[in-house]
Design a protein around this motif. Structure first.
Motif, PDB file in Angstrom:
ATOM      1  N   LEU A 115       0.832  -1.197   0.000  1.00  0.00           N
ATOM      2  CA  LEU A 115       0.000   0.000   0.000  1.00  0.00           C
ATOM      3  C   LEU A 115       0.869   1.250   0.000  1.00  0.00           C
ATOM      4  CD1 LEU A 115      -2.769   1.279   0.255  1.00  0.00           C
ATOM      5  CD2 LEU A 115      -2.627   0.992   2.705  1.00  0.00           C
ATOM      6  N   ALA A 116       1.854   1.289   0.873  1.00  0.00           N
ATOM      7  CA  ALA A 116       2.651   2.498   1.018  1.00  0.00           C
ATOM      8  C   ALA A 116       3.559   2.709  -0.182  1.00  0.00           C
ATOM      9  CB  ALA A 116       3.482   2.431   2.300  1.00  0.00           C
ATOM     10  N   ILE A 117       4.197   1.633  -0.657  1.00  0.00           N
ATOM     11  CA  ILE A 117       5.181   1.802  -1.723  1.00  0.00           C
ATOM     12  C   ILE A 117       4.542   1.797  -3.110  1.00  0.00           C
ATOM     13  CG2 ILE A 117       7.278   0.883  -2.764  1.00  0.00           C
ATOM     14  CD1 ILE A 117       8.033   1.602  -0.080  1.00  0.00           C
ATOM     15  N   ASN A 127       0.807   4.157  -2.981  1.00  0.00           N
ATOM     16  CA  ASN A 127       0.907   5.564  -2.629  1.00  0.00           C
ATOM     17  C   ASN A 127       2.133   6.240  -3.214  1.00  0.00           C
ATOM     18  OD1 ASN A 127      -1.406   5.924  -1.216  1.00  0.00           O
ATOM     19  ND2 ASN A 127      -0.530   5.092   0.663  1.00  0.00           N
TER      20      ASN A 127
END
Ligand SMILES: Nc1ncnc2c1ncn2[C@@H]1O[C@H](COP(=O)(O)OP(=O)(O)OP(=O)(O)O)[C@@H](O)[C@H]1O
Ligand SMILES: [Mg+2]
Lengths: 291, 429, 462
Positions: B268-270, B273
């Motif tokens: 999700l973060a890398i 997003n």
């Protein structure tokens, strides 16, 4: 010293006539064990013992007695079944699933393999010391106290302390370890470990002690100590020892039994075996032609 | 001495009974533990199979349908614009009304029209497109029943009694009437294997999720196997003994035990997003699962490489092969079955994984069957999760059936791994 | 050009490079008297050229694929007039979204600000020209590499060494993926957690007992900031993990012992793989089983005894999780027990111990470190397990130790906070990363300790 049965003709032909031989796989074996396998009065007696691993037979029709407070040495080339035989004496072979023992084995006249004989109680009477020292990963004290605790031989701590002390003393280890009884037994040297295992075995006062190559993992000095110990113990215990060292057999034992490929070839007084072996297989082994 | 022996023996004998009781007890505990474990397996499987096997059947209702042009609101069968807007459900309603003529009142009518699934309209459209001459004709057809009817019909005669949760007396009466006249039938549920997700249980299928799983797994395998093997080769054959190598090793072992949801957070973060890769697509799912299965594959590949006897390497080096040639010509071919086994087990793990995929949005409601790596998709376990959350009772059955399909795939993969391992063992002995 | 097509072209080019360089090396060897006068085999000359042809251009392509979006968007935003410059990350994303929508035609150009329409234009331009540019760059780079590979071929070129160095480099970078994964995890959760702790003090998070992350709609509403005391989550996680361990440790351990020490080969042959089936079942299946079968069963049974049982009781989730962990514990314990040398068993049996006495007094103590390591690994598994609790445990953050009550866990909250639509800057979503950080750190420490313990234990008996 036990009196040997040299004149019971029913079991064994005597005299100097060469006994009947049989040829199996190109090797001449005596039909019946040569020498003096049987005793007049014995602590243990084995008759017609066969041992199988699954379909494979490892011991063939062995007849031998072990006398009270006698040290009997068992020698023979590697893989000839010495360990197998000695392990069937205290039913250690029960733990090997495929192993089956037939024949008559008695201790003080009681059948070892009868359903009435309890293997646990039997092993308390016939103790065992193994090739590789195998102290439990516990303290020295707990190692020795293990057996007495199992069998409920001491009701008070003081009694247990006493058993531990006498056992260690007899095993010749007390002086070396009395200040560090609470340290792990695995931290001792190899020779000390083996003596600890002997102390552990005699802590439950067995009647017979079986030793399977007890010195093979030790250096000469440690070996000498154990041999001394065996000589001392033989005053109170009956001992059967498997060894690869003929000198050792000569030093510690009263009688020597020679096994060859699962057959007991010859049993005689140790001196006799090493000076004037009766059978050519024994002679070949003693003189180092194989082994 | 003999006396002493006697008393010792008695002492030992006296406690023996108690010790044997303890022995028996201990064995009983062990036995109970095994029995409990096996029982769990049995209960789990029976529970799921008993809940799910009915989903492979689907209730159909036979109706006499008239392709009435005026009701459909079309004039030309070959005009796709018209067909798209045509009211096919209208002719189903008409058919129902003519079958049960005595129904009046708005609620009763709505109940009546609900006997047949909304999906029946598509069936009729497809038939009409294939056979334009049917326009204004009448034919007798088997149409998919609504999920309430399906659930009710399947539960008739069961031990617990018929499930009448959403069935009014009147509706039960209609169904009974249809049953009486042999107009209700159980058929193989084809929708379940050919369709994507749907809000209507009787139309929902696992095709979409299965394809999503397939695309995701292809990406995972294509990335994690080569990378994993390369990493294993490096660590086993080339890595110098230094801190950095130790760090990599400790890292891999630890990573193998990190909870899977953490990999979801990473994705999700890398990916989403930071790199703005679209959500819900197999590519991202595959990337996340690659990172997750990589440690497993590296560990098993290393084991396979370790099992190659050093003598073979020595022999190759002895005739002047370079390290790279040793690896490519000898080590890899010999270790390959073991590596493949590890890869299959890693893929099985990836196939069953849900949590990280929830994080990267593969949890959307997607009707279309995905056709590629960048189409929005979901995967089998997520589909199971979604269905398990749905309120309709019919979805319980669908969920269990989807689980059965998933388990079938997993069993298949594991059997394959076992066979490979067996072959491997034979080769080395 | 499509990325896939570009890849295929690159592949073809490298093949060409391989054969050309290889042929050249063979040709050069001819007058010298055969290829044994070359420094390396022709294969390596070919490979060297292929690597030069493919590797640099692939790296360039990968870099572009990774960074095209950020580069383009920063160009776009930078090109906007002063008054439209975004102030926050949220505005930034919003702006990009609307430009994107205008460009794709989803948002009509007439109703939008002219600056945005212009930006949408340039977005389209940038995209296509960017792709063209990169394609051209990649292709020329690979042709250049091919030429370089061809030109440099000579009998004294150490081609094999060079190729093998690249080969090793590739292997090493694959091995480093694991390191980068860990770094990536650490950085991403740390970064977002850091932002979370700017909004919510760490002390509140770590010792607060109130968890209600739902932000109020209006800012003047009570509790508008939400409360982020994570203690109830930690307690819930521990409660469920504890129940799971209570089931899994005795059952797993005893079945491992029974299978290793007592069972006949036949029973072992059946029971061991069957138990391992439990390990292969996906957690979502366990979740379904817990929610639809076990939870109602417990509720009914409990009510039969007049107990108040929640329909999402911690007990149901914990029990099922325990069942899931049984094979994990039993296979680890099996390894550990089998590592205890036979000589210790013989020693104990030879002294007249029964089998159970041998197990309890010798084998178990000897295997204890390994077993403890295995249990720690299992605990870390239980804590990180997600699907079972998402499906069978509740959402309400209750601070209770009653297994019949409903509790929520760290993983459940991460999933609820992050699944579905969300804007990326509210403390609510950032809280999920803070929880993820906690989870990561705790499991990492557990794993690290457990793996060390197990390793030490193995070495002891090697
Ligand atoms: N558990 C077993 N299963 C099958 N066969 C066995 C087993 N243990 C021993 N044997 C076989 O029985 C025969 C006798 O073995 P045993 O260990 O008794 O020999 P040994 O005389 O003690 O040899 P060593 O001097 O090497 O200790 C050997 O052929 C051996 O292969
Ligand atoms: Mg031996």
């Amino acid at each position: 010293m036990n009196k040997m049965v040299t004149d019971i003709a029913v079991e064994m032909p005597t005299g100097l006539v060469q006994p009947e031989q049989e040829n199996i796989d190109g090797i001449e074996y005596p039909k019946q064990t040569i020498g003096t396998p049987l005793l007049e009065s014995s602590k243990m007696s084995m008759r017609n013992v066969d041992v199988f691993y699954g379909d494979k037979q490892a011991i063939f029709n062995v007849n031998v007695d072990i006398g009270q407070h006698e040290v009997i040495a068992m020698i023979g080339p590697s893989g000839c079944g010495k360990s197998t035989f000695i392990r069937s004496i205290n039913r250690m072979n029960d733990t090997v699933e495929s192993c089956k023992v037939t024949g008559q084995l008695t201790l003080d006249g009681e059948d070892i393999y009868s359903t009435k004989m309890d293997p646990v109680a039997l092993r308390a009477r016939v103790g065992m010391v193994f090739q590789k020292p195998n102290p439990f990963p516990k303290s020295i004290y707990d190692n020795v106290a293990y057996g007495p605790r199992l069998h409920g031989l001491a009701s008070r701590r003081a009694e247990l302390d006493e058993i531990v002390e006498t056992s260690l003393t007899r095993a010749g280890l007390w002086a070396e370890v009395k200040d560090r009884l609470d340290q792990p037994g695995t931290g001792l040297s190899g020779g000390q470990q083996q003596r600890l295992c002997i102390a552990r075995a005699i802590a439950i006062s067995p009647e017979v002690i079986l030793m399977d190559e007890p010195c093979s993992a030790l250096d000469p000095i440690a070996t000498a100590k154990i041999e001394e110990l065996i000589a001392e113990l033989s005053q109170n215990y009956t001992i059967a020892i498997v060894t690869h060292s003929m000198q050792q057999a000569a030093r510690v034992s009263h009688r020597t039994a020679y096994f060859h490929l699962g057959r007991l070839v010859e049993v005689n007084e140790t001196e006799k075996v090493f000076t004037a072996p009766e059978h050519q297989l024994t002679e070949a082994y003693i003189t180092g032609r194989f082994g | 001495m003999t006396n002493l022996n006697k008393s010792r023996a008695e002492q030992i004998q006296s406690s023996l009974a108690k010790r044997y009781r303890a022995e028996k007890r201990f064995q009983m505990y062990g036995y109970a533990a095994i029995a409990f474990g096996l029982l769990c397996v049995v209960i789990l499987f029976t529970d799921i199979v008993s809940k799910g096997y009915k989903a492979f059947g689907q209730t159909y209702i036979q109706l006499e349908v008239t392709y009435d042009a005026s009701t459909l609101g079309i004039t030309d069968v070959n005009d796709s614009q018209q067909l798209a807007l045509a009211d096919f459900h209208g002719i189903v309603k008409k058919a129902l009304k003519s079958r049960f003529t005595d129904v009046s009142g708005r609620k009763a009518k709505r109940d009546l029209y609900g006997l047949i699934s909304n999906g029946a309209g598509y069936t009729l459209r497809d038939r009409l497109v294939a056979n334009p001459e049917l326009l204004n004709q009448t034919e007798t057809l088997w149409l998919v029943a609504d999920d309430d009817i399906d659930t009710y019909y399947k539960s008739i005669g069961s031990d617990a009694g018929a499930f009448t949760g959403r069935m009014s007396e009147q509706r039960q009466g209609w169904v009974d009437q249809l049953v009486e006249s042999n107009d209700v039938e159980m058929r193989v549920n084809r929708n379940f294997f050919t369709q994507g997700d749907s809000r209507e249980p009787e139309l929902a299928g696992i095709r979409g999720a299965a394809m999503g799983s397939l695309f995701t797994l292809i990406i995972t395998l294509a990335l994690s196997f080569p990378i994993g093997v390369a990493a294993a080769v490096y660590l086993e054959e080339f890595a110098p003994c230094n801190r950095w190598t130790d760090l990599i090793e400790v890292n891999i072992n630890n990573l193998a035990a990190v909870p899977s949801i953490i990999f979801g957070l990473l994705g999700l973060a890398i990916f989403i997003n930071f790199f703005h890769v679209p959500r819900s697509v197999p590519v991202v799912g595959g990337l996340v699962l690659t990172l997750m299965t990589l440690p497993t594959i590296i560990i098993s590949s290393r084991a396979a490489i370790k099992a190659v006897p050093p003598s073979i390497r020595e022999a190759a080096i002895g005739v002047g092969a370079s390290p790279m040639q040793v690896v490519l010509h000898h080590v890899l071919p010999l270790a390959m079955p073991g590596m493949l086994t590890g890869a299959i087990i890693g893929m099985a793990q990836a196939l069953g994984e849900t949590a990280p995929l929830l994080m990267i949005g593969m949890v959307a409601f997607i009707v279309d069957v995905p056709g590629g790596f960048t189409d929005p998709a979901t995967v089998l376990p997520v589909q199971i999760f979604l269905w398990a959350d749905s309120p309709e009772r019919a979805f319980v059955e669908k969920t269990s059936a989807a689980i059965m399909v998933l388990l079938a795939f997993l069993i298949l993969m594991n059997t394959l791994a076992v066979i490979l391992r067996k072959r491997l063992e034979r080769r080395w002995l | 050009m499509q990325t896939a097509n570009l890849l295929i072209v690159l592949l073809i080019l490298s093949a060409v490079a391989y054969y050309m360089a290889r042929g050249r090396s063979v040709a050069q060897a001819q007058p010298l008297g055969g290829i044994r006068h070359l420094h390396s085999l022709p294969f390596f000359y070919g490979m060297r050229a292929a690597i030069w042809c493919a590797l640099p251009s692939l790296l360039l392509l990968a870099a572009w694929l990774l960074f095209d979006e950020p580069i383009i968007s920063s160009l776009l935003i930078g090109g906007l007039p002063e008054n439209l410059q975004p102030n926050s990350a949220a505005e930034h994303n919003l702006l990009l979204n609307s430009i994107e929508n205008i460009a794709s035609g989803a948002l009509s150009a007439e109703t939008s600000a002219p600056a945005l329409v212009a930006a949408a234009e340039s977005l389209r331009d940038l995209r296509s020209s960017g792709t063209n540019l990169v394609t051209a760059a990649v292709l020329s780079l690979s042709v250049l590499g091919m030429g370089w590979g061809w030109v440099k071929v000579s009998p004294i070129l150490r081609a094999r060494q060079q190729v093998e160095r690249v080969f090793r480099g590739i292997l090493l970078s694959c091995a480093c993926v694991a390191i980068f994964t860990t770094l990536g995890i650490l950085l991403s959760v740390l970064f977002e957690s850091f932002r979370f702790f700017q909004a919510v003090p760490a002390t509140e998070f770590l010792i607060g007992t109130e968890w209600s992350p739902q932000m109020a709609i209006r800012s003047d509403q009570v509790g508008s900031s939400g409360s982020f005391g994570a203690i109830p989550l930690f307690v819930g996680t521990l409660l469920i993990s504890f129940i799971a361990m209570v089931v899994a440790v005795p059952v797993g351990l005893m079945s491992a012992i029974y299978l290793a020490e007592y069972a006949s080969p036949r029973l072992r042959g059946i029971a061991k793989p069957t138990l391992e089936v439990l390990a292969g079942i996906p957690t979502v299946v366990y979740g379904f089983f817990a929610a639809l079968t076990v939870a109602p069963f417990i509720r009914q049974t409990g009510e039969g005894f007049g107990l108040q049982v929640s329909s999402e009781s911690a007990l149901a989730a914990g029990l099922v999780m325990g069942v899931m962990i049984i094979p994990f514990i039993s296979s680890l314990a099996d390894d550990v027990i089998n590592a205890v040398p036979q000589s210790l068993r013989d020693g104990s049996l030879g002294l007249g111990a029964t089998r159970s006495e041998t197990i309890k007094k010798v084998i178990f103590p000897a295997a204890l470190p390994g077993i403890v390591g295995g249990v720690l690994l299992a605990v870390s598994r239980a804590i990180g397990e997600t699907m079972i609790v998402v499906m069978a445990a509740g959402l309400a953050a209750k601070l209770t130790a009653n297994p019949l009550d409903t509790v929520t866990t760290v993983t459940v909250q991460i999933v609820t906070l992050l699944v579905g639509d969300q804007e990326f800057d509210s403390p609510k979503t950032l809280a999920a990363f803070a929880l993820g950080l906690m989870l990561f750190v705790v499991t990492l420490v557990l794993n690290f300790v457990a793996l060390r313990v197990v390793k030490k234990y193995r070495e002891q008996y090697d």
